[in-house]
Structure formats: structure tokens, C-alpha cells
Design a protein around this motif. Structure first.
Motif: not given
Length: 633
Positions: A489-501, A503-505, A507-517
Motif C-alpha cells: 500500500p505505501t509504494l505509491a507514496g514512496n515513489l512520489c517522494l523519491r521522484a522529488l529527489w 527531479d533536479a529542478a 523545490a525539494v532539491r532546492a531546499g536540500i541544496a540550502a542545507t549543505e555544510a
């Protein structure tokens, strides 16, 4: 507790200039002393680059003695070890002191192993009561939408001539007491003041039906009062209102500001000491030793503070840190979305036959087989037989940098569906999504017995601040969305969350880039401690990768690797885990000892180390008590 004082909230918020007033204030009452401190400026004319303090709610002072204390909230060792939380006299309207006591109990038990035989208070650590004063405020980073909670504990045995401050940030997404078992337990018995921040997360959940947030005292605030997290009330007639969670819905991407949150907590500590001990002023970074320490996300936060040029921090200890250097290691969201998809299948591989929690019934995990079948249908696996599919999934994760030790410990996150909860929360934070617009259709709501959303009861709502961990599900709040009928049952949601990573463009990827040390400032002593079996924040992706890259770039950094140690000390009370793993907390305390000896006594910084530990195993069907010999010191 035997006395209180409160400086009320100000409108507009008071901005505290960086620097400290050097005038004596011993005869001033608290309110006037605070005003003098807030008006202070650096007497030496120096410029500091740490963020100015923006006070949202005035400093609240409480004194804890005579049956109450700073470290255990009056519970003592027996009370903290009790599996039953401290009770509320009225569940719908707990007092602020009942909430504080319960929050301390919750955060101790969420971080440390207090189980009988686990060694706490006998082999390492102390639960002796520490009387003293506690100062708390809501402060804001300039330009941010939400405040963060800061708290400073000044023990009665604090020595103004020694001038020791330990600054820390909560682990995970916990509330402000989320590092008490590490920073408080080391610093308070030694007479250090301890400064805490929730680093922009915390447990000030909001029912959007009315939009009432949590006030400085931990209780649901009256409309218009200062709160640690504010969201508008939902328009009536739109169905059951969702629950707003600060980490997910603050709109600030707090992880990008972790270092500045820690710097503000450090500055707040010096302001507090100017109030607590005005006769010993001035209180500045130049004359006060400041150690920064944190575990997990708190470890990442103090490492981000280590980058800043003028915090006054003298040494840093990071335990099991969630941290990523640009070009080194992997981002949490990258490997956690990968784990959410692949790990349930991989844990059915023969290599994990002896991992008891991976096979609760002694055979194969049906959920794991269902995930293997899903991956085969997606074309990500080629084998048709479940055992071969599981082995192929394992090989995939090993090729991505996981180790068998990390995968075996990852069973905890799989069994608790932790990966999906973390990823939904972090995706919302990175994208700065509102409560009604979380990525992939996720939301948080109180769930009834039928699984359908309902309004929270007054008692449920009253306990969120003290009892919650900062990331639902838990405390009656469910993660909704991303679930479809079927064997997986959780496959679809996990696939969607992975797709946000992927996709290099996004908003999630942009937010992650702002956290790099980046590299710690030159000459700052740093000790990073990580467990070799960490299955939530694997050392290969985080602590070890950060340490290797930072040392290459010239940082004064030591790396301690602890064999047979994973991420969650609090779970070691389970015999199957206590037999297999040693706790991480003793190594955090030892690293703090070494850091203090280096900065205060001039001792050499210890070398890199690998601790060859000895798990307790089973003897006569039980896990024997922890002994110092198990720790490999």
C-alpha cells in the motif's frame, strides 16, 4: 520550584544587538536588568556576525529546588526510568510544571537507554538532581517566519570564575528539551550553564480548526498571545482540519538555518548569564568557554554552527550527526527515499536471517516479498523468485554505499514505517509547503478508531507539546496520504517522494541544496563520533564522509568510530537490540571530556579512534548488564 519571574512579551519584538552591556546590574530587578541587557552594545567595539536576537516572548525565569531540579524535573532516576509518564492532575488542563516534567521525561526516554542493566548511572552518566534556574524565550532569526524556542539552565553550582557554557540543539525534530540527556547530563553536574534550542522544529503542533498555538509555558495559548508556531485558522466548512507541524509547515526550511539557531542560543546564554550573575560581567565569548554538542540532527546543527566565523564556540562535539558536505557523502533525503523503496525487500535476503526484528515470525516478511514483487513489476529487479529478488535488492543498496551492518539496523525504520514519515515531513520543509499543500498529497490529522480523521480531544491536544517527538505519526496524529489498496500500500507514496529527489529542478532539491555544510572555521577543535552500524544516518553517508572531507580541507577534526553501535540508544532496552549493540551516549560524554580538557587545560586533542566494542549478547536467555569492558575504552 520556589520562585518565578516573567518579562512579558513585547510589541513589536525586541531586537537584541550583538554584544553585551558591561555595566553592573546587581541591584536591578529582572525586568530592568533585561532591558539593560537588551540595550547593551559591545564595549570593545568589535563586530560579531552571529544573528541578532529578536525576542518574540519575554524571558521567563523559573527556579527549581526543593524537590524539583534542572536535570530530572524532580523525577530522579526512579521517575525517569518509570515506563509510566508523570500524570496530569487534569488531563485537559495540565499545569506548566506538569508539562515541563512530562517533557523532560519524554525526551530523556527518547534519547537515552535507561533500562535496567543498560549501564546508565552505573557505568556511565549521572541522574543526580541538579538544582538551579531556568530561563526560556521565543526568539526569531532575522527574516524568518517563525521563532524558535531557546532555554538556558544555570545550575546553582555554576562558578562565574570558571565560565563554562554548553550550547546544544535538539535531536531529530524534538522540542527544546531534546538534548537534555546529552548536553544537560554532561554539563549541569559539572557546573556549566546549558543553552538549548529546538532549531526551528519542536512539538508546538497547531490544530488548524482554530489556529491556536503553544505558548512559552507549553500550554495552548489564548488567541493573540505569542506562540512558538503560528498558522492561520482553517476556514469553517472544509472538513476535518489538518494538524500543522512546525518542522513541516513553518515555511522557513529550518535545516538551512541550523547553525544560526545554535549561534543565537549561544548568544542568549551570555545574555542570561549577564542577568543571573551581573556582578561577574561582562559576559562575552572572549572570556567564557563555550562547547557545542549535539546528537543526530542536533549534531548536524552544531557542525553547521562550526562554519560561522564569530560565534565564540571553542570546541564542537557531534554524535551520529545528520550532515552533508557538498560533493561528499549523501543527503538524508536521497538515501532515506532510497531506503523506503528498497530496504523492505532487501531485508528478506539470507544475509539478515539472524536479524530477529526483520523476521518477527521467524520466516520471510510478507511485506518484504510484496515490495520485491513491486520492484520486479517496475523493472527494477530482474529475478522472478523472491529470495533472488531480495538478494538483488541488497546488492543494489550495497552498491549505493550502504553496509550490511547499516541495513540490519535499518529494520527499525522499516518496521516503524519511519522512512515514509521522515520523508513526507522533510519534503514539506524543503519545499516550504503549507499545511494544505504538502508534497504528494500527504497531510497530518488526528485519526479515529476507523482510521478516518477527526477533531482532537482537549486532552490529546494538551499533551502534544510534552509528549510528541516532532514528526508524526504519534500521539494520536496520523500521516495521511500516499497509501493505495493492495499488497504494497505505501509504494505509491514512496515513489512520489523519491521522484522529488530525482527531479533536479524540484523545490525539494532546492531546499536540500540550502542545507549543505562547509568546512569548520580554521583552528576550531571538532570531534565527530559515529556508530558503525547506524541504520538511520549511516556513517558512510554522513559523519565519516563529512569528517574525511573536512580533514582534507584542513579542519582540526578527529573522527571516532564505534563498532556495534547504531542510532537509537533508547531502543536498547529491547533484549534483541541490547544484546547486539552498545550505547552511543558514553562516547559523546567521553568526547566532551576530551574537548573540555583540550580547551580548558591545554591537553592535546585526542587522535582519531575506532572503538572495538563487545556486545553483551545473551547469557542464560537474558542480556547481562552492561560493563565498562563492553565499551572498548
Amino acid at each position: 520550584m520556589n520562585d518565578t519571574a516573567h518579562v512579558p512579551a513585547r510589541t513589536p519584538p525586541v531586537r537584541v544587538p550583538t554584544g553585551w552591556d558591561r555595566r553592573r546590574r546587581s541591584a536591578l530587578p529582572l525586568a530592568l536588568a533585561l532591558a539593560a541587557a537588551l540595550a547593551g552594545c559591545s564595549a570593545d567595539g568589535g563586530t560579531r556576525t552571529t544573528p541578532e536576537l529578536v525576542i518574540e516572548a519575554g524571558i521567563d525565569l523559573r527556579t527549581y529546588r526543593e524537590g524539583d531540579d534542572l536535570l530530572t524535573a524532580g523525577l530522579g532516576a526512579a521517575g525517569l526510568r518509570s515506563p509510566v509518564p508523570p500524570a496530569f492532575a487534569n488531563a485537559e488542563a495540565p499545569t506548566r510544571e506538569e508539562l515541563r516534567r512530562r517533557a523532560v521525561w519524554t525526551n530523556w526516554r527518547g534519547i537515552a537507554d535507561l533500562a535496567p542493566g543498560g549501564g546508565y548511572g552505573e557505568v556511565y552518566g549521572s541522574l543526580a538532581p541538579v538544582p538551579g534556574r531556568e530561563y526560556q524565550a521565543l526568539v526569531r532569526l532575522p527574516g524568518r517566519q517563525q521563532p524558535h524556542r531557546v532555554l538556558v539552565q544555570v545550575p546553582d553550582n555554576f562558578d562565574p570564575k570558571a565560565r563554562c557554557v554548553v550550547v546544544t540543539a535538539s535531536s531529530g525534530s524534538r522540542g527544546v528539551y531534546g538534548a537534555i540527556a546529552l548536553a544537560g547530563a554532561w554539563g549541569l553536574p559539572r557546573g556549566c550553564a546549558v543553552a538549548y534550542t529546538d532549531k526551528g522544529a519542536g512539538t508546538g503542533y497547531v490544530d488548524t480548526a482554530d489556529g491556536r498555538g503553544i505558548g512559552l509555558d507549553g500550554r495552548v495559548a489564548e488567541p493573540g498571545a505569542p506562540v512558538e508556531f503560528a498558522v492561520p485558522a482553517r476556514t469553517a466548512g472544509e472538513g476535518v482540519a489538518p494538524i500543522a507541524v512546525k518542522h513541516a509547515h513553518s515555511g522557513d526550511n529550518p535545516e538551512a538555518e541550523w547553525g544560526r539557531h545554535v549561534a543565537q542560543a549561544s548568544d542568549f546564554a551570555l545574555q542570561v548569564l549577564a542577568l543571573a550573575h551581573p556582578e561577574a560581567g561582562p559576559w562575552t565569548p572572549a572570556n567564557t568557554r563555550i562547547l557545542a554538542v549535539g546528537v543526530s540532527n542536533g549534531g548536524g546543527a552544531v557542525l553547521r554552527a562550526a562554519e560561522l566565523p564569530d560565534t565564540g564556540i571553542d570546541a564542537v562535539v557531534a554524535v551520529s550527526p545528520n550532515i552533508q558536505r557538498a560533493g561528499s557523502g549523501r543527503a538524508l533525503y536521497d538515501y532515506s527515499t532510497e531506503a523506503a523503496l528498497w530496504m523492505p525487500c532487501a531485508l528478506n535476503a539470507a544475509a539478515y536471517d539472524g536479524v530477529l526484528l526483520a523476521r518477527p515470525n521467524g520466516g520471510r516478511s510478507p511485506a518484504g516479498d510484496a515490495r520485491c514483487a513491486s520492484l520486479r513489476q517496475l523493472g527494477w529487479l530482474q529475478a522472478d523468485e523472491p529470495a533472488a529478488q531480495a538478494e538483488a535488492a541488497r546488492e543494489h543498496l550495497l552498491s549505493a554505499g550502504w553496509t550490511d551492518e547499516a541495513l540490519a539496523a535499518g529494520v527499525l525504520s522499516v518496521n516503524f514505517d519511519l522512512w515514509r514519515a521522515v520523508n513526507a515531513t522533510y519534503a514539506s520543509a524543503y519545499a516550504r509547503s503549507g499545511v494544505d499543500a504538502m508534497p504528494c498529497g500527504f497531510s497530518f490529522a488526528v485519526a479515529g478508531p476507523d482510521g478516518q480523521p477527526r477533531a482532537p480531544t482537549a486532552a490529546e491536544r494538551a499533551a502534544w507539546w510534552s509528549d510528541a517527538s516532532g514528526i508524526p505519526p504519534g500521539n494520536g496524529i496520523a500521516l495521511r496520504g500516499g497509501v493505495e489498496p493492495g499488497a504494497d500500500p505505501t509504494l505509491a507514496g514512496n515513489l512520489c517522494l523519491r521522484a522529488l529527489w530525482d527531479d533536479a529542478a524540484s523545490a525539494v532539491r532546492a531546499g536540500i541544496a540550502a542545507t549543505e555544510a562547509t568546512t569548520p572555521r580554521a583552528g576550531l577543535p571538532v570531534i565527530v563520533v559515529h556508530g558503525a552500524d547506524d541504520g538511520l544516518v549511516p556513517e558512510a553517508f554522513s559523519g565519516e564522509a563529512y569528517a574525511r572531507r573536512s580533514a582534507h580541507d584542513g579542519a582540526t577534526l578527529r573522527y571516532w568510530r564505534v563498532r556495534n553501535a547504531q542510532h537509537f540508544d533508547a531502543f536498547l532496552g529491547l533484549p534483541v537490540l541490547g544484546a547486539r549493540y552498545v550505547p552511543m551516549m558514553p562516547y559523546g560524554y567521553r568526547a566532551l571530556d576530551a574537548a573540555w580538557q583540550h580547551v580548558a587545560e591545554g591537553a592535546p586533542l585526542p587522535a582519531d579512534a575506532e572503538f572495538n566494542t563487545t556486545p553483551r549478547g545473551f547469557a542464560d536467555g537474558a542480556v547481562p548488564p552492561l560493563r565498562v569492558e563492553n565499551l572498548g575504552f
